[in-house]
Design an enzyme around this catalytic site. Structure first.
Site, PDB file in Angstrom:
ATOM      1  N   SER A   1     -70.584 -33.789 -43.060  1.00 32.89           N
ATOM      2  CA  SER A   1     -69.289 -33.527 -42.431  1.00 32.89           C
ATOM      3  C   SER A   1     -68.651 -34.824 -41.959  1.00 32.89           C
ATOM      4  CB  SER A   1     -69.462 -32.598 -41.235  1.00 32.89           C
ATOM      5  OG  SER A   1     -69.706 -31.308 -41.662  1.00 32.89           O
TER       6      SER A   1
ATOM      7  N   SER B   1     -78.844 -32.763 -45.245  1.00 35.41           N
ATOM      8  CA  SER B   1     -78.905 -32.001 -46.503  1.00 35.41           C
ATOM      9  C   SER B   1     -78.942 -32.916 -47.721  1.00 35.41           C
ATOM     10  CB  SER B   1     -77.677 -31.100 -46.632  1.00 35.41           C
ATOM     11  OG  SER B   1     -77.652 -30.160 -45.609  1.00 35.41           O
TER      12      SER B   1
ATOM     13  N   GLU C   1     -79.928 -16.224 -44.363  1.00 41.75           N
ATOM     14  CA  GLU C   1     -81.229 -15.838 -44.904  1.00 41.75           C
ATOM     15  C   GLU C   1     -82.343 -16.644 -44.225  1.00 41.75           C
ATOM     16  OE1 GLU C   1     -78.554 -16.566 -46.762  1.00 41.75           O
ATOM     17  OE2 GLU C   1     -78.089 -14.557 -47.492  1.00 41.75           O
TER      18      GLU C   1
ATOM     19  N   SER D   1     -78.779 -21.194 -43.450  1.00 42.18           N
ATOM     20  CA  SER D   1     -78.087 -19.983 -43.892  1.00 42.18           C
ATOM     21  C   SER D   1     -78.608 -18.763 -43.143  1.00 42.18           C
ATOM     22  CB  SER D   1     -78.311 -19.789 -45.393  1.00 42.18           C
ATOM     23  OG  SER D   1     -79.659 -19.440 -45.619  1.00 42.18           O
TER      24      SER D   1
ATOM     25  N   GLU E   1     -78.234 -27.263 -32.126  1.00 34.89           N
ATOM     26  CA  GLU E   1     -77.062 -26.950 -32.923  1.00 34.89           C
ATOM     27  C   GLU E   1     -76.882 -25.438 -33.014  1.00 34.89           C
ATOM     28  OE1 GLU E   1     -77.397 -28.162 -36.994  1.00 34.89           O
ATOM     29  OE2 GLU E   1     -75.230 -28.157 -37.303  1.00 34.89           O
TER      30      GLU E   1
ATOM     31  N   GLN F   1     -73.975 -36.625 -39.847  1.00 36.09           N
ATOM     32  CA  GLN F   1     -75.363 -36.185 -40.004  1.00 36.09           C
ATOM     33  C   GLN F   1     -75.809 -36.225 -41.459  1.00 36.09           C
ATOM     34  OE1 GLN F   1     -77.063 -32.551 -37.979  1.00 36.09           O
ATOM     35  NE2 GLN F   1     -76.997 -31.689 -40.026  1.00 36.09           N
ATOM     36  N   GLY F   2     -76.849 -36.976 -41.767  1.00 36.56           N
ATOM     37  CA  GLY F   2     -77.362 -37.047 -43.132  1.00 36.56           C
ATOM     38  C   GLY F   2     -78.670 -36.284 -43.287  1.00 36.56           C
TER      39      GLY F   2
END
Lengths: 400, 397, 400, 397
Positions: free
Chosen positions: D159, D127, D384, D382, D242, D124-125
């Site tokens: 990953s 980030s 947050e 995250s 996900e 997966q590209g």
């Protein structure tokens, strides 16, 4: 696996929620609580009319044969309104003892009275030294001919002030902390030798301490085996815990909604306080606690009917641990998010807080149930996981 | 670095003990030890016995003892352990220092002795219903008419207003400037016509705070402290004193002590609670937090002794962390008390009851103490406000 | 009560901090750690020149007679740079055992070598089953004429790879978990029968496991009483814990500063992330942990010289509990506030995190020390409070 | 309300067990049980054995099993317990559903079978170094030139990029609109000229993620999924899948199980750790949290089965709470392991070492597991970010 309500359950939910909405706002509650007998007799009649008092009893005694899910529905709605009536004491506790321990004559006589709202009952299980151990009974019952003579002091008898009869646990044999040797006795509150000292509870309910000075109880008022009542007591206590989890869940739901409403309206520093990120994240934390509590209440309701004692106790204790932890988490957070107003008697949130704290202290707080759960080996998922893996491994080794 | 109390400190501690032993009124000590409420008169008498050598935290020239901060800390610790602690309103801790720092000669001469001999009970009129954590948003107005101000508005969360003789207030004297810049600091006789005190009942069942209403109240201009519209600065000075003293180490220690006393009389599962490892570990966990707080408090004192006024990171966390530890100690007490905390016994009945017999008399106060402890992270600047302040002032965020 | 440094202490602080600033940045550390022997021999020489290796030893052996505060100053500075050199092993541990347990000949021979940087030592106290119990010793020492014969396996011997001599705890009498019957032996690493198996630690240090196969140790290399070494071991361990608290404090200080710096520079959603209130409050939480850790490190340093064993152990355990809790709190928070970058080996924060986690596991983690503290009755403030109040009450009753 | 698994569910579970028993490769099972790393080839073989009846989470028409969510849950639980769990990249869970939901016929026909037979490993590209939590701030550009896009930029935290055959990327195709509106979803052959993969070493010592650089990479236009500039919508769909699956109940259960196994072999203070009440209470505390999470997961599944696509409060907390429970389980493992977690054993040595002899082989993985667990509250949005989303979408703040 279905988390949806059945049609009957949906109707029950609607009717009890409607009743609460119409007649049990925060102002109503203050009114009911401010006058004798500390709750609303009129509401008690409405519960009877709606069949709520009949819920868990079998149809032959005028009941509706409802199960733990039905009790959960009612208690959650009651929790939202912080009701004051002796439902837990009469229907869940005393009713449960009669259902599970009473003989035919006792059930035929008493359950219809409960169902019709004409009898209120209470359960005297606690003693000042017993803390959360239901088997720690020092009150004595001695057989004297066709009578039993009861002597001792029972504390924290919730709603014992309005009860017509009180079911008392007393020791018939064995040592102070033996699980065997405990009997249940149906005692008339006007019996000679019985005195009641009333008290208020921290959360606005009423109760009594009972002193029993050689109180004579007829053999016909013995409930079940005179030395073998503990399994019944223990099972009914698990049902009460499950009901209390649902009541607390109702409280949490309201606490979350009230607090969220406050965040959306209260202004400080020239803006709605709900726009502050720190308070937003706290509100999310409350939601998480609420949802986890809902899950564990469902789990307890699903497992409390289980006949395997260990499985039942594990699940019920786990739920009570969750509810106790959430009582603190949601209680503290909701007061903090309100600031000073949350600390006042005029505002509702503090009353919810006090109620959930007291629920934590009924039939064992979170620490007590954590100990029980730990002693029972945890929820057992790990056992089955391990045995499964071992089984598979053995099979595969054999297969190779 | 010498982290021990000095020989002089230890001698001082002995002197304090002797002083308390000689001057404390036994009846007051007994009631304090049993957690009973004192009357206003008893508090006044108690304060006078404590103030015999002067007001502990004040400079000598204003009727104080002139003690160092370390000596004050030792005195407070001993007074609390004795126990002899009474607080005659907020004269000593809050308004006194404002008057001797910013007041004029006449004010110093009139008000300070009346605090030092426990004549005037002071309460604090800062918070308002609309303001909450945003203290500077206060709306109570004071309009000058010749030789007096006319005050209109409302204060709330006013501690012990029902006992008070005087109230010191932040009032708005200028509407046309930034909110912090139009505030003045007024001293108001609470018996003035137009002042009404209405109790607020809190969830612990007690009456500690009130609302105070001002309706066309006339206050002589000589009751203005310092300059008009400079009140925010005096208030900040006052609040920093309040927070500095607010780690509540003594309160938490006392709660932990009570929890242990009670645990020694409590049986859980047939065993003494005080002997159970998991309970002992729970207490030890609190013990560590409390010791860390105490040392942090001592560091703050040492630092403040060195350079008056400057704030170091240690002192800024005292109120924040102190309230958490106080709350944890109240929770511990509650956990020990367990189901016996259920009955509610109103204050007025407490004296006449002896039951439940197996429990000490202060047991009835435990649930209310726990409920009330939730306010510790709200009053005197909520934890959220403290964190905002620390993030900005100390961390530069 | 003085929290200020003395003039000498201030100079010490300045010189060690200057050295770290000049020669021990994160890049330097990576370089030192990447080459054999896994640290910088040049830095070790600098420590010797600055007198850091001489700090705790008395002047007759070339030392500076420094106390716990001096060690704290050095260890805190070392923590800030995550140093790799065997200071704890050589100076605090082995040096401490020699100081407190060695005879005149041993001290005269070895301490000057340590002080000059010409000898490195290690302490082999752990065995694979011993966990945190220093008295759980199964390695055997048997007297054979003028020799002792040592057999067993010692694990987790930090810096045993570079040590010239290793001090080994071994059982001379009693059962596996007796506190009596333990001796200390100074063993040459090249002694026949001794084999070392090296390993890396999770936090980038090096150590060995030692197998002892009937290793002969001359009587002159027995340190102190052959059956009575435990009090010395225990005391030196308390000193090591205090030193490790200071090292962790140095780590925390840097972790807080690095994280604060990141909050002030990293931009997301078009703004510095330090402007988000939630992250601001987390940074405050970190500061609170840091200050509480500083207080408890000071407390340990103040009490570790105490001869009353109970008072000393209480204080040291309390400090280790605080440091352990803060390791998690500050470690987790600082990584979370960094996001992904905090998880990488290229960035410093993860290395600090791993170090403080490992410090928690050296000489007892927070749970271990909490148990010890609880068993010792807590910090004892409550005892003195109670006895004081009782005393006063008695006096007053008498007086009346 | 019927909170039990149905009879049909229970039968299905038995079938799954039999299936696993019949089709799993013993050597792979053994390595998984011992916590050893698998090679890419072993993972492919493992995936093919699991996919024998079709891809578990896909509809039948695309080569899936067509199972219900409850069946998928049971399958996953059994696979993990067996253990037989391998993940052949993110083809099944992430890009597959995007392709069969938004892709064109040619894409479905080409890519889906190659996932279902474990031919193409996808990564997966999403980030980028400058974007972090603000995913939509991505800068990798794709400029259309005739029949291809030219891609330039950088992805990070990718990953298993070092194993991958293909990478699906979010790329910016329009600079002139709001950042969410100029993003497209491209499928890129990772062996294309101009793609460079550089490993990122994480603090657990492993190599799991990489940086992926794009320098003038030519990508055929037929590799665009759906419409140009609509990629953000597809990405949101993917991310909600996900997060939905991310409560990690199985991971946490396995960690708890390992902690108990290890505690049964560990002696503390001369007593078996597994028998000590305070340890048992600690485990029970986690057990409760985990059960609550599991029921919440089941509620979310039940709700999603009922009305596809709608989000209820239960599902929104799965990722948030799930990562906390995973981390708590890792901490528990670490606490049990204690000082024996100190040695670091690089992956490549793990196979050849038998020491320390008293501990199971997976013991060496415990500290790295704990370190790596800290990423659980960072990746895939995250905590947050999750809280921001819940506050807005669920609470309306």
């Amino acid at each position: 696996m279905k988390f949806d309500l059945s049609e009957e359950q949906r109707l029950l939910t609607e009717s009890v929620e409607r009743l609460m909405l119409d007649s049990y706002g925060f102002g109503d509650r203050r009114k009911y609580g401010g006058e004798d007998p500390g709750f609303s007799e009129a509401m008690w009649e409405r519960y009877a009319e709606l069949g709520l008092l009949a819920l868990p009893f079998s149809e032959e005694y005028g009941g509706f044969s409802g199960g733990p899910v039905e009790t959960m529905i009612v208690m959650e709605a009651f929790g939202k309104s912080l009701i004051l009536e002796p439902y837990l004491a009469t229907v869940v506790l005393a009713g449960g003892l009669l259902r599970r321990g009473g003989n035919e004559a006792q059930k035929t006589e008493l359950i219809p009275l409960i169902v019709n709202g004409r009898a209120k009952l209470a359960f005297a299980y606690a003693e000042s030294q017993s803390r959360y151990d239901l088997f720690h009974v020092e009150t004595q019952a001695k057989k004297q001919g066709t009578f039993w003579a009861l002597s001792g002091v029972k504390t924290r008898v919730l709603h014992g002030d309005v009860a017509d009869k009180i079911i008392v646990s007393a020791r018939t044999a064995g040592g102070t902390r033996d699980k065997n040797g405990i009997g249940l006795f149906l005692v008339d509150v006007h019996a000679p030798g019985l005195t009641r000292r009333p008290f208020l509870t921290q959360d606005g309910l009423r109760g009594v301490e009972i002193a029993l000075g050689n109180v004579r109880v007829d053999e016909s008022n013995l409930i079940g085996d005179p030395e073998g009542a503990f399994p019944v007591i223990s099972r009914v206590a698990d049902e009460a815990v499950t009901a209390l989890c649902a009541e607390a869940l109702g409280c949490f739901t309201k606490m979350q909604a009230i607090t969220l409403g406050y965040l959306k309206t209260r202004e400080q520093f020239g803006t709605k306080i709900g726009s502050f990120q720190v308070l937003q994240h706290r509100a999310v934390d409350m939601l998480v606690e609420l949802e986890q509590s809902r899950s564990m209440t469902l789990y307890a309701a699903m497992m409390v009917g289980e006949d395997n004692t260990i499985e039942r106790e594990r699940a019920v204790s786990a739920a009570k641990v969750q509810i106790g932890r959430s009582s603190k988490a949601i209680g503290h957070q909701s007061i903090q998010l309100h600031g000073g107003i949350g600390m006042t008697m005029e505002y509702s949130i503090g009353h919810y807080f006090k109620r959930v704290v007291m629920i934590d202290m009924l039939f064992g707080d979170a620490d007590h149930h954590l100990r029980r759960l730990a002693a029972l080996g945890g929820l057992g998922a790990v056992d089955s996981y391990r045995s499964h893996r071992t089984m598979v491994a053995t099979n595969m080794t054999t297969a190779r | 670095m010498d982290l021990m109390f000095t020989e002089g400190d230890r001698t001082f501690r002995e002197e304090v003990r002797k002083f308390l032993y000689d001057s404390t009124i036994p009846e007051i000590r007994r009631k304090l030890a049993e957690g009973l409420k004192l009357s206003k008169e008893e508090i006044a008498a108690g304060a006078r016995s404590l103030y015999k050598k002067g007001v502990p935290t004040w400079p000598q020239e204003y009727g104080g003892t002139g003690w160092t901060l370390v000596q004050q800390y030792i005195f407070e610790e001993e007074v609390r352990a004795f126990p002899a602690l009474v607080k005659f309103g907020s004269g000593e801790d809050l308004v006194g220092p404002v008057i001797y720092t910013f007041g004029n000669l006449a004010q110093k001469q009139y008000y300070l002795p009346r605090i030092a001999n426990a004549t005037d009970w002071w309460c604090q009129g800062f918070s308002e219903p609309g303001a909450g954590s945003d203290l500077a948003a206060l709306k109570t107005r004071a309009v000058r008419h010749g030789d007096h101000y006319v005050v209109d508005g409302q204060k709330t969360w006013t501690s012990s207003a029902h006992y008070a003789d005087w109230i010191f207030c932040l009032v708005r004297t200028n509407l046309d400037v930034k909110k912090q810049q139009g505030i003045s600091f007024l001293l108001i006789d609470i018996k003035s016509p137009g002042v009404t005190v209405r109790p607020i009942h809190l969830i612990d069942g007690g009456h500690e705070v009130s609302e105070v209403f001002f309706d066309n109240v006339h206050v002589p201009v000589e009751n203005l402290v310092g300059e008009e519209n400079k009140g925010w600065g005096y208030a900040k000075y006052l609040l920093s004193n309040e927070r500095f003293g607010d780690a509540g180490v003594g309160v938490s220690k006392e709660r932990m002590w009570r929890a242990l006393e009670l645990a020694a009389q409590t049986y859980v599962g047939g065993e003494r609670l005080a002997d159970q490892p998991s309970f002992r570990e729970k207490v030890a966990e609190l013990d560590v937090q409390l010791k860390a707080l105490e040392i942090t408090q001592l560091r703050a004192i040492a630092n403040a002794s060195k350079q008056q006024g400057a704030q170091d990171p240690a002192s800024s966390i005292l109120k924040l962390r102190g309230s958490e530890v106080e709350q944890a100690a109240a929770e511990l007490l509650m956990a020990v008390m367990g189901p016996n905390a259920l009955p509610y016994i109103p204050d007025e009945e407490l004296g006449s009851r002896n039951e439940p017999p197996v429990l000490p008399r202060w047991a009835a106060e435990i649930a209310p103490t726990y409920f009330y402890s939730r306010a510790a992270s709200i009053y005197s600047g909520s934890s959220e406000i403290q964190k905002n302040i620390i993030a900005k002032a100390i961390l530069g965020l």
